[in-house]
Design a protein around this motif. Structure first.
Motif, PDB file in Angstrom:
ATOM      1  N   HIS A   1      45.617  38.067  28.763  1.00 24.52           N
ATOM      2  CA  HIS A   1      45.258  38.597  30.085  1.00 24.52           C
ATOM      3  C   HIS A   1      45.971  37.790  31.177  1.00 24.52           C
ATOM      4  O   HIS A   1      46.557  38.353  32.104  1.00 24.52           O
ATOM      5  CB  HIS A   1      43.738  38.533  30.263  1.00 24.52           C
ATOM      6  CG  HIS A   1      43.285  38.990  31.617  1.00 24.52           C
ATOM      7  ND1 HIS A   1      43.200  40.318  31.953  1.00 24.52           N
ATOM      8  CD2 HIS A   1      42.939  38.304  32.726  1.00 24.52           C
ATOM      9  CE1 HIS A   1      42.801  40.422  33.206  1.00 24.52           C
ATOM     10  NE2 HIS A   1      42.628  39.207  33.696  1.00 24.52           N
TER      11      HIS A   1
ATOM     12  N   ASN B   1      37.928  45.691  38.030  1.00 25.61           N
ATOM     13  CA  ASN B   1      36.965  44.850  38.751  1.00 25.61           C
ATOM     14  C   ASN B   1      35.600  45.532  38.836  1.00 25.61           C
ATOM     15  O   ASN B   1      34.563  44.905  38.581  1.00 25.61           O
ATOM     16  CB  ASN B   1      37.459  44.571  40.167  1.00 25.61           C
ATOM     17  CG  ASN B   1      38.496  43.469  40.208  1.00 25.61           C
ATOM     18  OD1 ASN B   1      38.723  42.783  39.221  1.00 25.61           O
ATOM     19  ND2 ASN B   1      39.147  43.305  41.337  1.00 25.61           N
TER      20      ASN B   1
ATOM     21  N   ARG C   1      38.431  33.251  43.460  1.00 24.81           N
ATOM     22  CA  ARG C   1      37.362  33.903  42.712  1.00 24.81           C
ATOM     23  C   ARG C   1      36.039  33.477  43.320  1.00 24.81           C
ATOM     24  O   ARG C   1      35.839  32.301  43.603  1.00 24.81           O
ATOM     25  CB  ARG C   1      37.394  33.488  41.229  1.00 24.81           C
ATOM     26  CG  ARG C   1      38.744  33.678  40.579  1.00 24.81           C
ATOM     27  CD  ARG C   1      38.633  33.697  39.074  1.00 24.81           C
ATOM     28  NE  ARG C   1      38.053  34.947  38.618  1.00 24.81           N
ATOM     29  CZ  ARG C   1      37.338  35.070  37.505  1.00 24.81           C
ATOM     30  NH1 ARG C   1      37.077  34.005  36.773  1.00 24.81           N
ATOM     31  NH2 ARG C   1      36.858  36.234  37.151  1.00 24.81           N
TER      32      ARG C   1
ATOM     33  N   LEU D   1      43.494  41.264  42.893  1.00 30.25           N
ATOM     34  CA  LEU D   1      43.423  41.824  44.244  1.00 30.25           C
ATOM     35  C   LEU D   1      44.614  41.415  45.096  1.00 30.25           C
ATOM     36  O   LEU D   1      44.999  42.122  46.021  1.00 30.25           O
ATOM     37  CB  LEU D   1      42.109  41.412  44.921  1.00 30.25           C
ATOM     38  CG  LEU D   1      40.845  42.095  44.391  1.00 30.25           C
ATOM     39  CD1 LEU D   1      39.605  41.568  45.099  1.00 30.25           C
ATOM     40  CD2 LEU D   1      40.933  43.614  44.558  1.00 30.25           C
TER      41      LEU D   1
HETATM   42  P1  ATP Z   1      42.101  39.002  37.585  1.00 30.90           P
HETATM   43  O1  ATP Z   1      43.295  38.276  38.084  1.00 30.90           O
HETATM   44  O2  ATP Z   1      42.023  39.041  36.109  1.00 30.90           O
HETATM   45  O3  ATP Z   1      41.956  40.362  38.212  1.00 30.90           O
HETATM   46  P2  ATP Z   1      39.687  38.455  39.021  1.00 30.90           P
HETATM   47  O4  ATP Z   1      39.075  39.787  38.708  1.00 30.90           O
HETATM   48  O5  ATP Z   1      38.766  37.293  39.087  1.00 30.90           O
HETATM   49  O6  ATP Z   1      40.839  38.107  37.982  1.00 30.90           O
HETATM   50  P3  ATP Z   1      40.568  39.592  41.533  1.00 30.90           P
HETATM   51  O7  ATP Z   1      40.635  40.949  40.928  1.00 30.90           O
HETATM   52  O8  ATP Z   1      41.667  39.171  42.426  1.00 30.90           O
HETATM   53  O9  ATP Z   1      40.469  38.477  40.400  1.00 30.90           O
HETATM   54  O10 ATP Z   1      39.198  39.463  42.322  1.00 30.90           O
HETATM   55  C1  ATP Z   1      38.928  38.255  43.041  1.00 30.90           C
HETATM   56  C2  ATP Z   1      37.440  37.970  43.021  1.00 30.90           C
HETATM   57  O11 ATP Z   1      36.773  38.926  43.865  1.00 30.90           O
HETATM   58  C3  ATP Z   1      36.776  38.106  41.673  1.00 30.90           C
HETATM   59  O12 ATP Z   1      36.880  36.914  40.931  1.00 30.90           O
HETATM   60  C4  ATP Z   1      35.326  38.409  42.046  1.00 30.90           C
HETATM   61  O13 ATP Z   1      34.669  37.210  42.346  1.00 30.90           O
HETATM   62  C5  ATP Z   1      35.485  39.230  43.321  1.00 30.90           C
HETATM   63  N1  ATP Z   1      35.439  40.681  43.078  1.00 30.90           N
HETATM   64  C6  ATP Z   1      36.504  41.521  42.956  1.00 30.90           C
HETATM   65  N2  ATP Z   1      36.103  42.778  42.768  1.00 30.90           N
HETATM   66  C7  ATP Z   1      34.750  42.763  42.763  1.00 30.90           C
HETATM   67  C8  ATP Z   1      33.745  43.757  42.618  1.00 30.90           C
HETATM   68  N3  ATP Z   1      34.038  45.037  42.461  1.00 30.90           N
HETATM   69  N4  ATP Z   1      32.446  43.351  42.694  1.00 30.90           N
HETATM   70  C9  ATP Z   1      32.129  42.037  42.881  1.00 30.90           C
HETATM   71  N5  ATP Z   1      33.026  41.059  43.019  1.00 30.90           N
HETATM   72  C10 ATP Z   1      34.335  41.407  42.970  1.00 30.90           C
END
Ligand code: ATP
Ligand code: MG
Length: 279
Positions: free
Chosen positions: A88, A162, A209, A225
């Protein structure tokens, strides 16, 4: 009295300093490019052996090489989980490198088709987690947007992943599409854990995060994101999020209509628009 005597930097000296600065900037850019190339190479080379490890662990777990006792199974499961986490991480880093290295390949596209494909792909995971996943389109058919279909698919995959990851209690995820003046607005709403108001302004930041790492015990890198924001910005769209802690979140983005004369992309690579950030 000469310029120097008056304490002013002579014009010729100023010119030399500007030249030196330009050289320093060029050297730094070259080093930066080499560093990124090196990271991309290492990450890419790591992918094959780790995928191989995960594949063998999975076969062993499926008893393909004979039955396992409990402690063997436990050890193999740990190995498999760690290998999956690495895969991942690698795929995230590769996606991040890719948006920096490759310009958009834009064409008029029906966004409903891309969204519908992404929703269909996420359905199995949603079912596993007891989540109802649906798509709603206001006044179909919507006019085409000017976009790179692969990149729009990446946006949806990230937002849906997410929404699924951060909805441990199940509930409903709705992907909504509607025309908004000269753009199409797409939103992904969930009924998951939500995001505290203070954290909301940071969630698009690189490696951020909520609650640190791992966020709420869910594996991730905090890059998804950031990648989404880069892609939306490169299309000349807008992105945002609204959330209520404990109730759920809505992430939305817009893409300009293909018929819009003002629809334009950043001519540089997507990530360059974000202040020349790097890994
Ligand atoms: P990855 O790089 O694998 O996507 P990630 O999911 O932690 O890891 P992001 O997708 O960038 O990283 O999201 C950043 C943070 O925002 C997440 O770690 C989480 O804490 C929060 N977040 C994102 N989407 C949601 C959601 N739909 N509901 C709640 N928290 C969210
Ligand atoms: Mg994510």
């Amino acid at each position: 009295m000469s310029e120097q005597q008056r304490g002013q930097v002579p014009y010729a000296q100023l010119g030399r300093q500007v030249q030196e600065l330009e050289q320093t900037v060029a050297t730094l850019q070259q080093l930066q490019a080499e560093r990124e190339e090196f990271i991309a190479y290492v990450v890419h080379e790591l992918r094959t052996p780790i995928t191989f490890l995960a594949g063998y662990a999975e076969l062993l777990l499926a008893n393909e090489f004979g039955p396992l006792n409990d402690s063997q199974r436990e050890a193999l499961q740990a190995l498999f989980d760690k290998a999956e986490a690495l895969i991942h991480l690698i795929s995230r880093l590769l996606a991040w490198q890719d948006i920096r290295a490759r310009a958009l390949d834009a064409t008029p596209v029906q966004i409903e088709e891309i969204v519908s494909l992404a929703v269909r792909s996420a359905k199995a995971v949603a079912q596993q987690h007891n989540i109802k996943l649906s798509m709603q389109v206001d006044n179909p058919p919507l006019p085409p947007v000017l976009a790179d279909p692969d990149r729009v698919g990446q946006i949806l995959d990230n937002l849906l992943s997410n929404a699924l990851k951060y909805s441990p209690g199940g509930g409903e995820i709705i992907v909504h599409l509607a025309r908004e003046e000269d753009a199409i607005r797409c939103s992904v709403s969930d009924q998951g854990i939500g995001i505290p108001p203070k954290a909301l302004k940071h969630i698009f930041d690189r490696f951020y995060r909520v609650g640190g790492t791992p966020a709420h015990g869910v594996p991730g890198l905090g890059l998804g994101l950031t990648i989404v924001r880069e892609i939306v910005n490169a299309h000349g769209g807008h992105i945002g999020a609204e959330s209520t802690l404990g109730k759920g979140s809505t992430f939305y983005f817009t893409l300009p209509l293909a018929s819009q004369p003002s629809a334009q992309f950043s001519t540089t690579h997507p990530a360059q628009s974000a202040a020349e950030e790097s890994l």
